[in-house]
Write a protein that holds these residues in place. Structure first.
Motif, PDB file in Angstrom:
ATOM      1  N   ASP A 171      16.279  11.384  49.483  1.00  0.00           N
ATOM      2  CA  ASP A 171      15.189  11.519  48.771  1.00  0.00           C
ATOM      3  C   ASP A 171      15.181  10.896  47.257  1.00  0.00           C
ATOM      4  OD1 ASP A 171      12.620  12.147  47.725  1.00  0.00           O
ATOM      5  OD2 ASP A 171      12.777  14.375  48.086  1.00  0.00           O
ATOM      6  N   ASN A 172      14.547   9.588  47.312  1.00  0.00           N
ATOM      7  CA  ASN A 172      14.962   8.808  46.118  1.00  0.00           C
ATOM      8  C   ASN A 172      14.098   9.033  44.870  1.00  0.00           C
ATOM      9  OD1 ASN A 172      17.128   8.052  47.352  1.00  0.00           O
ATOM     10  ND2 ASN A 172      15.940   5.956  48.299  1.00  0.00           N
ATOM     11  N   TYR A 173      14.484   8.724  43.789  1.00  0.00           N
ATOM     12  CA  TYR A 173      13.525   8.824  42.552  1.00  0.00           C
ATOM     13  C   TYR A 173      13.889   7.561  41.642  1.00  0.00           C
ATOM     14  CZ  TYR A 173      11.854  11.836  39.104  1.00  0.00           C
ATOM     15  OH  TYR A 173      10.843  12.462  38.087  1.00  0.00           O
ATOM     16  N   SER A 174      13.127   7.587  40.456  1.00  0.00           N
ATOM     17  CA  SER A 174      13.314   6.323  39.423  1.00  0.00           C
ATOM     18  C   SER A 174      13.609   7.078  38.259  1.00  0.00           C
ATOM     19  CB  SER A 174      12.387   5.259  39.608  1.00  0.00           C
ATOM     20  OG  SER A 174      11.114   6.059  39.299  1.00  0.00           O
ATOM     21  N   PHE A 175      14.567   6.464  37.228  1.00  0.00           N
ATOM     22  CA  PHE A 175      14.489   6.941  35.923  1.00  0.00           C
ATOM     23  C   PHE A 175      14.261   5.521  35.334  1.00  0.00           C
ATOM     24  CE2 PHE A 175      17.452  10.277  37.400  1.00  0.00           C
ATOM     25  CZ  PHE A 175      16.606  11.449  36.960  1.00  0.00           C
ATOM     26  N   ASN A 176      13.389   5.717  34.362  1.00  0.00           N
ATOM     27  CA  ASN A 176      12.873   4.452  33.412  1.00  0.00           C
ATOM     28  C   ASN A 176      12.591   3.123  34.237  1.00  0.00           C
ATOM     29  OD1 ASN A 176      12.302   3.705  30.822  1.00  0.00           O
ATOM     30  ND2 ASN A 176      14.375   3.109  30.290  1.00  0.00           N
ATOM     31  N   ASN A 177      11.794   3.420  35.418  1.00  0.00           N
ATOM     32  CA  ASN A 177      11.493   2.485  36.452  1.00  0.00           C
ATOM     33  C   ASN A 177      12.449   1.721  37.139  1.00  0.00           C
ATOM     34  OD1 ASN A 177       8.893   1.724  37.039  1.00  0.00           O
ATOM     35  ND2 ASN A 177       8.795  -0.345  36.131  1.00  0.00           N
ATOM     36  N   LEU A 222      15.305   2.381  40.221  1.00  0.00           N
ATOM     37  CA  LEU A 222      15.559   3.327  41.369  1.00  0.00           C
ATOM     38  C   LEU A 222      17.042   3.978  41.460  1.00  0.00           C
ATOM     39  CD1 LEU A 222      14.256   1.351  44.450  1.00  0.00           C
ATOM     40  CD2 LEU A 222      13.171   3.326  43.638  1.00  0.00           C
ATOM     41  N   VAL A 223      16.993   5.147  41.749  1.00  0.00           N
ATOM     42  CA  VAL A 223      18.370   5.889  41.914  1.00  0.00           C
ATOM     43  C   VAL A 223      18.206   6.689  43.182  1.00  0.00           C
ATOM     44  CG1 VAL A 223      18.743   6.257  39.345  1.00  0.00           C
ATOM     45  CG2 VAL A 223      17.327   8.003  40.665  1.00  0.00           C
ATOM     46  N   ASN A 224      19.280   6.626  43.704  1.00  0.00           N
ATOM     47  CA  ASN A 224      19.409   7.390  44.962  1.00  0.00           C
ATOM     48  C   ASN A 224      19.331   8.959  44.936  1.00  0.00           C
ATOM     49  OD1 ASN A 224      19.785   5.222  46.590  1.00  0.00           O
ATOM     50  ND2 ASN A 224      21.834   4.835  45.902  1.00  0.00           N
ATOM     51  N   GLY A 225      19.002   9.597  45.768  1.00  0.00           N
ATOM     52  CA  GLY A 225      18.857  10.916  45.560  1.00  0.00           C
ATOM     53  C   GLY A 225      19.078  11.410  47.302  1.00  0.00           C
ATOM     54  N   LEU A 226      19.676  12.638  47.281  1.00  0.00           N
ATOM     55  CA  LEU A 226      19.800  13.249  48.480  1.00  0.00           C
ATOM     56  C   LEU A 226      19.512  14.700  48.409  1.00  0.00           C
ATOM     57  CD1 LEU A 226      23.384  12.076  49.732  1.00  0.00           C
ATOM     58  CD2 LEU A 226      21.296  11.722  51.003  1.00  0.00           C
ATOM     59  N   ALA A 227      18.978  15.280  49.680  1.00  0.00           N
ATOM     60  CA  ALA A 227      18.473  16.661  49.637  1.00  0.00           C
ATOM     61  C   ALA A 227      18.866  17.340  51.130  1.00  0.00           C
ATOM     62  CB  ALA A 227      16.931  16.680  49.382  1.00  0.00           C
ATOM     63  N   ASN A 229      23.827  12.627  43.268  1.00  0.00           N
ATOM     64  CA  ASN A 229      22.715  12.055  44.074  1.00  0.00           C
ATOM     65  C   ASN A 229      21.849  13.419  44.342  1.00  0.00           C
ATOM     66  OD1 ASN A 229      23.014   9.620  45.044  1.00  0.00           O
ATOM     67  ND2 ASN A 229      25.045   9.861  45.894  1.00  0.00           N
ATOM     68  N   ASN A 281      19.470  13.944  41.309  1.00  0.00           N
ATOM     69  CA  ASN A 281      18.304  12.968  41.393  1.00  0.00           C
ATOM     70  C   ASN A 281      17.570  13.421  42.575  1.00  0.00           C
ATOM     71  OD1 ASN A 281      19.905  11.364  39.517  1.00  0.00           O
ATOM     72  ND2 ASN A 281      20.571   9.872  41.223  1.00  0.00           N
ATOM     73  N   GLY A 282      17.981  13.914  43.717  1.00  0.00           N
ATOM     74  CA  GLY A 282      17.319  14.664  44.820  1.00  0.00           C
ATOM     75  C   GLY A 282      16.493  15.671  44.330  1.00  0.00           C
ATOM     76  N   ARG A 320      16.931  23.196  47.041  1.00  0.00           N
ATOM     77  CA  ARG A 320      18.002  22.046  46.604  1.00  0.00           C
ATOM     78  C   ARG A 320      18.349  22.727  45.205  1.00  0.00           C
ATOM     79  NH1 ARG A 320      14.294  16.656  47.010  1.00  0.00           N
ATOM     80  NH2 ARG A 320      13.279  17.165  48.916  1.00  0.00           N
ATOM     81  N   ILE A 362      16.701   7.447  31.061  1.00  0.00           N
ATOM     82  CA  ILE A 362      15.306   8.011  30.561  1.00  0.00           C
ATOM     83  C   ILE A 362      14.439   8.855  31.661  1.00  0.00           C
ATOM     84  CG2 ILE A 362      13.193   7.174  29.499  1.00  0.00           C
ATOM     85  CD1 ILE A 362      14.864   5.580  27.676  1.00  0.00           C
ATOM     86  N   LYS A 368       5.372   3.287  30.091  1.00  0.00           N
ATOM     87  CA  LYS A 368       5.796   4.647  30.403  1.00  0.00           C
ATOM     88  C   LYS A 368       6.762   5.210  29.813  1.00  0.00           C
ATOM     89  CE  LYS A 368       6.690   3.445  34.889  1.00  0.00           C
ATOM     90  NZ  LYS A 368       7.017   3.473  36.475  1.00  0.00           N
ATOM     91  N   ASN A 369       6.987   6.449  29.575  1.00  0.00           N
ATOM     92  CA  ASN A 369       8.144   7.047  29.003  1.00  0.00           C
ATOM     93  C   ASN A 369       8.199   6.750  27.399  1.00  0.00           C
ATOM     94  OD1 ASN A 369       9.337   8.494  31.286  1.00  0.00           O
ATOM     95  ND2 ASN A 369      10.134   6.420  31.797  1.00  0.00           N
ATOM     96  N   GLN A 385       8.565  10.805  37.206  1.00  0.00           N
ATOM     97  CA  GLN A 385       8.607   9.444  37.337  1.00  0.00           C
ATOM     98  C   GLN A 385       8.422   8.825  38.695  1.00  0.00           C
ATOM     99  OE1 GLN A 385      10.086   8.052  34.511  1.00  0.00           O
ATOM    100  NE2 GLN A 385       9.970   9.918  33.571  1.00  0.00           N
ATOM    101  N   LYS A 397       7.609   4.857  40.484  1.00  0.00           N
ATOM    102  CA  LYS A 397       7.833   3.385  40.387  1.00  0.00           C
ATOM    103  C   LYS A 397       7.230   2.401  41.630  1.00  0.00           C
ATOM    104  CE  LYS A 397      11.641  -0.045  40.925  1.00  0.00           C
ATOM    105  NZ  LYS A 397      10.787  -1.095  40.232  1.00  0.00           N
ATOM    106  N   GLU A 427       8.356   5.119  46.115  1.00  0.00           N
ATOM    107  CA  GLU A 427       8.529   5.627  45.010  1.00  0.00           C
ATOM    108  C   GLU A 427       7.007   5.767  43.861  1.00  0.00           C
ATOM    109  OE1 GLU A 427      10.906   8.042  43.988  1.00  0.00           O
ATOM    110  OE2 GLU A 427      11.449   7.804  45.890  1.00  0.00           O
TER     111      GLU A 427
END
Lengths: 1084, 483
Positions: A722-728, A730-735, B46, B49-50, B114, B205, B258-259, B268, B270, B276
């Motif tokens: 379940d990914n996300y983004s910081f400051n536009n 992408l970052v990887n996320g897991l759940a 990770n 982030n999740g 989570r 950020i 943004k931000n 956030q 994108k 996203e």
């Protein structure tokens, strides 16, 4: 001169006609029905030979022989085939049972054969006259049935095993052999829930065995466990026999895999002797079996106006029906309706404009008369040392929805060689290749689905815009906020999806006779399957609310499945003076399955020329994913049969299965079973009852398991990304995505079966009756859990469910001479009940498409429909005031029953409102034979099952913004015009919870279908033998000719959310076709 | 014979020994499992982030307008006809089976699981302690805002702070009193506040900051009418000195911007086809508008009422930035349809927009501060006026004076009005009215206009508990009164 009789069904008077006339008649009819020239060529070719027969002098006449053929009672048998063995020479008996034939000098053997009688061979020495008496064929009890890892004489079977009457299904023009089994076997439900060419019907043996583990029976072809799609690609003509194992004693040898029944298929093998070559061709056409009754443009105008006005009056204080659109508030545009402000012709107020509204029957636009052709060529033969059978087939079937089509190429080769006196080896290859042109048939119009859009789009909306491009309801929708229903025709033409399926099944075996009675067999198979789908949506496609040009998208999908199976068995078979008969089997088996897939998508293609992904604009959305799963199983099994003089029969078996699906704690399961049989008819005291030719009592009990869960690793707690983004960026996320359950184990079912096989009057009447009781416990189930756990479901073993039922199979030979008339009838009752559920016994509520629609609760059948009970319609204000109702209800809205009597209508008033499981299913097949003609009439149906027709939430929502069923014409209009008392008022802003899941959508799904009518004619061998043909048969057949049902939607067999928890829900689907074909079988 | 016998023995041995446990011991190939995760610093990166990704769940933020806006007098439900799920919020006949109700509950507990898992597993892991503490603080922050959403929506809710190990354990949780839930929210935020950094390097950020924790804490205090702590905490946010109002209201919502300095905490998003993107700009554009309003069209959700359009004072710059009353379609027709303009992007696919969803922005902090100050004590032309007027000035409106707002009660109404238009369509309106005990009065006064089914009562101030959760655990989970 030879005369022929044609049996007339109607007046029952034989009609005599000269052969010439008949030939001409057949000829003309074929031309008149004239399908494709190809068939005609074949037929004409055959007829030319027929002509030649008379023209040419018969050569090599050495000797004439004549005689008479009679039955056991001495009555003449007409139409009996008389053939010189090893040659093409032959004739058939005429009306008084006599024949004449010239045969080569010296000793010749004549073969006398006739349907329903045991063929006889007679050696001709010096006689010139030879009379023959044919015996009625009682082979149904002599025949051999296939059982797990072996065969057994039908007479010795102690289990509930049904053999499929292959002769009854041979002419059915079906692309999937399973479809032809519908109504043929007691206790087996075949449900054609989809009419897509090549689609596989759902098959259930003795009701639902499981809740969420698989319900489909195991498919075994020539001893190889295979997946269902190999069965669906099988050509009917390649099948020698099919047997269905239904009770635990017969299925337990397959352990965990057999709990939903087993279908055993034996394909045709070569026989030593003269090679035989067969050509089977049929050609025909299909049409939609039913059209849905919708309203027309004028009816729509009145209805649409009514809906908008009602919403306006409901919601706006001081509203007047005469208020122009400009006065009606803009915060809800559906208060407005077309009044010519944008398009002059689009005016529901002006009677002249209404009368002139254009009309398109969109069902006619999407359906077509579709052709279907099938060709199959097969050859078999061999010697004592080696035997072969090879067949190749090509099926071409257009779908009744335009553009959809199936092309299927199949090849099958079986070779067996006796390499040593004690060693036999064999190999089988079965490649197939399918090309399916797909249309998006099922689904919501918003996703460009064809059927739903054709039924939903307003009938006055044109297909094309003035410039010839596709338009859609969107172009007319904005000022009234109508939904942007997509264009049904564009949904077909502007979406190109091809699915290519390659499958290769290869199997091999070796059989070694270690000792006289001891056989070792090793066999294995590998199945490779690959699917490839390329789909492309062009820029000309109108989308939901978007007119073309739209953004084109493409998908490339591929998968690959590889499975192998390996088994070894030792079989000891011994008979001591025909008194004590033993058969013992031990064996092992292991399987492995691997599957991987990948998919890429692209969009914004610069043009519609290149449809593959490389044509998509660079830098646009292109995603690619791939995944891989595998599973494995290992098993050991043993079985012993013993019978005393074929009179007292006993059978025991056990299987131990291990599966990778479960965690190490619960991986292995043991499944024993046993059965007893008593052939009473073999007892001396029974011999006095001459009428009883066969009587057997059977009883069996056993345990089988199930692990066919839709998850390869249900015991492991898995994570998902379940990914996300910081400051536009992408970052990887897991759940976490599932809860672990290391205790997960086998679902088990115990089954008791008691049956009787009864043959009367030399087996002219054969009755098989079975009673069974099957209890499935530790149901492998994805259950709802409190979501505070973080998960909405968890996989558990809980609960207990019961299926009880009666099965009757009756075969009668009503007329055995002259006109041969056989009837087979079967009738099955199954009652399903949930006995226990979970630790607290809480019901399981299941959703399908629109929230909770089904409930599984203790004491009721699994997956019962769940919702409100409609009492009627609130007739007027007084009626509304007198009964509890929804806070938004007005006169004309639906009146629901206050089930719990608390004077409030809310979720607590929902109850069981129906059930998809029929009270009984039945099938009746009548076959008639007369003088080379054969007629087959099959009827099939179900009674008492219900359907939750959720499609009506589209076509009967009464919102006035999409087309509707004609039932809306009898809607509530006013207190003085209350309509049919079921259909609520039109309202663009629904009130009264009118469209909640309720009995309003529950319909009777009973149907009776004339499933197949086929008429065939076997050209007499006297005519075709000179053309060096063994046999020629022509036939005409109609499939799904008519269905008697009250069900409003296309198909009463529908089930969109197949799976027992949500069975019987119709949300729109590819309708079934009726099919008419002409065919010919030619044997060389 | 002897040879043959041994032959058979060998065969039977082969027969029975060809399978081993290893053959059956298969593990997922394409999915990670809990067995091999939660072990390293990277795993927790990770997992956290999740945790943030959990905020994107429709039930928490994607559909927040259903609760915050449609239920209020700001917007109306989409014209979806036979499906009354949104209309039930708009007119207050919410059924216990409403999918938005269960969606919020289920999504909230799914992400809480989570957070609980991270907090449960991170303890023994060997990793940089500062980072570990920050991950824990971020996770507590996230857990607190999700519980805050839950408690505002449903009132008493099950308070779960450890991973639920087995499905059966899930049956043991009843609803904890609101006060306990708030106490835990304050505890989590207080712990987070002390650890979280004031700001992050560019790559991070969007993570929870000290300021975000303080601002949320201020909001939580304010919601509980703990005005003095709210004043103190919100003042701390202001005193951090890193936030500011942007000169132009429009700039606040621009994707390219943004931000920005006004963003305290955003969910956030994108664009670009990675899954996203934010659906709101398409979701709120009018139905059947084709590409005339936004590429790939709109779904007509969250349509502004006449009432909120009229609520903007003449000259308010925010009006045209926030709402539109019509558009011209491709065929050149002017369609009189109202829609929200505030969130806009140029998506490359439908619902794939780059707009963040603001959860707290600085304007909200300033307005809350003003409100809290007024509640502590009304001071004519005091600080509360200063902060209110900061917001008004940017909107192009005249400053309010003590003459116009002579009493504490008048100031409350001025705050109500200002928050409504400044924070319009950001999902606060309904909860603001509930917090200030004004929901019943305000909505009932517009009963016909906003088509309420019946007068609102105190029962309507919390939403129903999902029927499915009561059905599955009747003994522990009870319905709110009136449903």
């Amino acid at each position: 001169m030879i005369y022929f009789h044609i049996f007339s069904m109607i007046n029952y008077k034989p009609l005599i006609m000269k052969k010439r006339v008949l030939d001409r008649w057949v000829h003309i009819q074929l031309i008149r029905l004239g399908m494709i020239p190809w068939t005609l060529c074949v037929v004409l070719y055959g007829l030319t030979f027929t002509g030649n027969l008379y023209a040419r002098e018969l050569s090599n006449i050495d000797k004439n022989i004549s005689g008479k053929v009679t039955d056991e009672k001495g009555e003449a048998l007409p139409g009996v085939s008389v053939v010189v063995k090893g040659s093409q020479r032959g004739t058939s008996t005429n009306v008084d049972g006599t024949y004449q034939l010239s045969i080569p000098d010296g000793s010749s053997v004549l073969i006398f054969s006739f349907v329903g009688y045991v063929p006889q061979e007679k050696t001709v020495a010096n006689e010139t006259a030879l009379d023959v008496t044919l015996q009625t064929d009682t082979k149904s009890l002599q025949e051999v049935v296939v059982v797990g890892y072996g065969t057994q004489k039908r007479a010795n079977v102690t289990a509930a095993i049904s053999s499929v009457p292959m002769n009854e299904i041979k002419d059915m023009p079906v692309s999937n052999v399973a479809t032809a089994l519908q109504g043929k076997i007691p206790g087996v439900v075949i449900q054609q829930n989809n009419g897509t060419p090549g689609s596989t019907p759902a098959i259930k043996v003795r009701g639902f065995g499981s809740i969420s583990a698989g319900n489909s029976p195991l498919i075994v072809i020539d001893g190889n466990i295979v997946n269902a799609n190999i069965f669906s690609n099988l050509n009917t003509n390649d099948i020698e026999s099919m047997d269905v194992l239904k009770d635990a004693s017969s299925t337990a040898i397959y352990g965990s895999k057999g709990s939903n029944g087993v279908i055993l298929i034996t394909t045709k093998k070569g026989k030593s002797g003269k090679p035989s070559v067969n050509l089977d061709v049929f050609t025909g056409f299909q049409q939609v079996s039913k059209k849905i009754d919708l309203i027309n443009s004028q009816q729509f105008a009145e209805f649409g106006k009514d809906a908008s006005n009602n919403a306006y009056l409901d919601n706006i204080k001081g509203a007047n029906i005469a208020d122009p659109n400009s006065v009606r508030p803009t915060d809800y545009l559906r208060y407005r309706y077309p009044r010519g402000e944008v398009f002059d012709w689009f005016n529901f107020d002006d009677p002249a404009r209404v009368a002139a509204l254009p009309y398109t029957d969109y069902q006619n636009e999407i359906f077509r008369t579709a052709k279907m052709n099938n060709y199959q060529l097969s050859a078999s033969g061999g010697s004592d040392k080696a035997r072969y059978s090879i067949s190749g087939g090509y099926l071409q079937q257009d779908g009744i929805i335009r553009r959809s089509a199936l092309d299927r190429y199949t090849l099958r080769a079986n070779v067996e060689v006796n390499v040593l006196p004690k060693l036999k080896i064999g190999i089988g290859l079965n490649p197939s290749y399918k090309i399916q042109q797909e249309v998006k048939d099922a689904g919501h119009w918003a996703d460009n689905a064809v059927v739903n859009s054709a039924l939903s789009v307003m009938p006055m909306i044109p297909i094309y815009a003035a410039d010839g491009s596709y338009t859609s309801q969107t172009a007319f929708a904005a000022p009234y906020n109508y939904p942007g229903i997509t264009n049904p025709v564009a949904n077909i033409t502007e979406y190109n999806s091809q699915l290519l399926t390659t499958n290769l099944l290869a199997n091999t075996f070796a059989e070694l006779n270690l000792l006289k009675d001891l056989t070792y067999r090793i066999s294995g198979n590998v199945n490779f399957s690959g699917n490839r789908r390329n789909a492309y949506r062009t820029s000309k496609m109108p989308l939901n609310q978007i007119l073309p040009p739209s953004v084109s998208t493409g998908t490339a999908y591929s998968d690959q499945g590889l499975s192998w199976l390996f088994n070894q068995t030792l079989n000891y078979s011994k008979s001591f003076k025909e008194i004590h008969n033993f058969d013992v089997l031990v064996g092992m088996e292991s399987t492995k399955f691997q599957f991987q897939d990948s998919q890429g998508t692209g969009s914004s293609y610069p043009n519609d020329v290149v449809e593959t992904l490389n044509g998509s604009a660079s830098g646009t959305t292109t995603t690619s994913v791939s995944s891989k799963v595998e599973n494995a199983s290992a098993s050991y099994f043993a079985r012993a049969n013993y019978n005393y003089k074929g009179k007292y029969l006993i059978n025991v078996s056990v299987r131990r299965d291990g599966s990778s699906i479960f965690g190490a704690d619960n991986r292995w399961g043991t499944f024993p079973a046993g059965s007893l049989g008593w052939r009473i008819s073999e007892e001396s005291f029974m011999k006095r009852l001459a009428a009883v030719s066969e009587a057997k009592l059977r009883v069996s009990y056993g345990l089988s398991g199930n692990n066919a869960f839709n998850n390869n690793y249900p015991y492991v707690a898995t994570l998902r990304s379940d990914n996300y983004s910081f400051n536009n960026s992408l970052v990887n996320g897991l759940a976490p995505s599932s809860l672990a359950n290391s205790q997960l184990g086998w679902e088990r079912s115990q089954q008791l079966d008691a049956g009787i096989d009864l043959g009367l009057f030399s087996n002219r009447i054969l009755l098989i009756v079975d009673y069974y009781q099957r209890t499935t416990k530790d149901l492998l189930l994805s259950v709802n859990v409190p979501t505070v756990t973080g998960f909405s479901t968890a996989v558990k073993n809980i609960g207990r469910m019961e299926n009880k039922g009666w099965e009757f199979g009756l075969n009668t030979r009503n007329l055995t001479k002259g006109v041969i008339w056989n009837t087979s009838l079967n009738l099955s009752f199954n009652r399903n009940k949930v006995v226990a559920l979970g630790p607290t016994g809480d019901p399981i509520r299941s959703a399908s498409g629109v929230g909770e629609t089904n409930i599984t609760q203790i004491g009721s059948p699994i997956g019962s429909f769940y919702g409100y009970k409609q009492l009627g319609i609130f007739k007027d204000q007084a009626d509304l005031d007198s009964y509890p109702h929804d806070p938004t209800s007005r006169p004309g809205d639906v009146k629901y029953e206050d089930i719990n009597g608390d004077k409030i209508i809310n979720a607590n008033d929902r109850t069981i409102i129906g059930n998809n499981q029929p009270d009984f299913i039945y099938g009746i097949t009548n076959t008639f034979n007369y003088m080379g003609f054969d007629l087959n009439i099959a009827i099939q149906g179900t009674q008492g099952g219900e359907i939750l027709n959720l499609s009506r939430r589209f076509f009967e929502n009464l919102e006035g913004n999409a087309n509707q069923l004609s039932t809306v014409l009898t809607r509530w209009r006013s207190a003085s015009d209350p309509g049919d008392g079921v259909t609520p008022r039109a309202n663009a802003r629904t009130t009264g919870n009118n469209n909640a899941i309720s009995t309003r959508w529950v319909e009777d799904g009973s149907y009776l279908r004339i499933q197949n009518v086929s008429l065939g004619y076997q050209l007499p061998s006297s005519l075709i033998s000179k053309a060096k043909l063994q046999q020629v048969r022509i036939y005409a057949s109609a499939q799904n000719l008519f269905t008697f049902t009250r069900y409003l939607n296309f198909n009463p067999e529908v089930s969109n959310y197949e799976g027992p928890l949500t069975g019987g829900v119709d949300y729109g689907v590819y309708p079934l076709a009726k099919t008419f074909t002409l065919g010919i079988n030619i044997g060389l | 014979m002897k040879i043959l016998k041994s032959y058979i023995v060998v065969l039977i041995t082969a027969l029975l020994s060809s399978c081993s446990e290893e053959f059956l011991d298969l593990k997922p190939i394409s999915t990670a499992t809990s067995d091999n995760f939660y072990q390293t610093a990277d795993d927790f990166k990770n997992a956290v982030n999740g945790g943030y990704a959990g905020l994107q769940a429709a039930g928490l933020t994607g559909n927040s307008y259903i609760f915050g806006e449609i239920a209020s007098d700001n917007t109306v439900a989409v014209a979806s006809g036979s499906v009354t799920d949104q209309d039930e919020f708009d007119r207050f006949y919410i059924k216990t089976t409403n999918p938005f109700i269960s969606g919020r509950w289920n999504d909230a507990y799914s992400v809480i699981a989570r957070y609980n898992t991270i907090l449960d597993k991170i303890g023994p892991v060997t990793m940089d302690e500062t980072l570990k503490n920050r991950y824990m603080a971020e996770t507590k922050f996230l857990r607190a805002i999700v519980y805050f959403t839950l408690v505002q929506t449903f009132g008493d809710v099950p308070l779960i702070l450890k991973p639920v190990a087995t499905p059966d354990e899930g049956y043991s949780f009843g609803r904890s009193p609101k006060a306990d839930v708030y106490a835990q929210i304050e505890k989590d935020l207080t712990e987070a506040e002390s650890v979280l950094p004031v700001s992050y390097p560019a790559a991070d950020i969007g993570r929870a900051t000290k300021g975000a924790a303080k601002a949320y804490l201020g909001k939580v205090y304010l919601t509980q009418k703990k005005y003095a702590p709210a004043v103190a905490k919100l003042k701390e946010v202001i005193d951090l000195g890193i936030y500011a109002l942007l000169p132009s209201y429009a700039d606040v919502f621009r994707v390219a911007n943004k931000n920005n300095k006004e963003s305290v905490f955003d969910v956030q998003y994108k664009s670009g086809g990675a899954g996203e993107g934010n659906a709101w700009p398409n979701s709120f554009a009018p139905q059947n508008s084709g590409n005339a309003v936004i590429a790939f069209g709109g779904d007509g959700n969250n349509q502004p009422t006449t009432d909120i359009i009229n609520a903007y004072e003449p000259g308010d710059l925010r009006k045209d930035i926030s709402v539109a009353s019509s558009y011209t379609n491709a065929a050149g027709q002017v369609i009189p349809d109202r829609f929200i303009k505030k969130y806009y992007d140029v998506p490359v696919a439908k619902n794939d927009n780059g707009n963040n969803i603001p959860l707290i922005r600085y304007a909200d902090v300033l307005l809350m501060y003003a409100e809290a100050l007024n509640e502590v004590s009304f001071q004519p032309a005091g600080d509360a006026f200063t902060y209110l007027n900061l917001i008004r000035t940017r909107a192009g409106l005249a400053k309010k004076t003590a003459a116009e707002i002579p009493t504490q009660q008048a100031f409350r109404l001025a705050m109500e009005q200002e928050r409504r238009v400044e924070l319009a369509f950001e999902g606060y309106r309904w909860f603001d009215l509930v917090r200030t005990d004004r929901a019943i009065t305000v909505l009932n006064s517009k009963k016909d206009q906003i088509r309420l089914v019946a007068d609102l009562t105190a029962n309507n101030l919390v939403f129903p508990i999902p029927q499915s959760q009561i059905d599955i655990n009747k003994d522990k989970i009870k319905q709110n009164p009136g449903y």
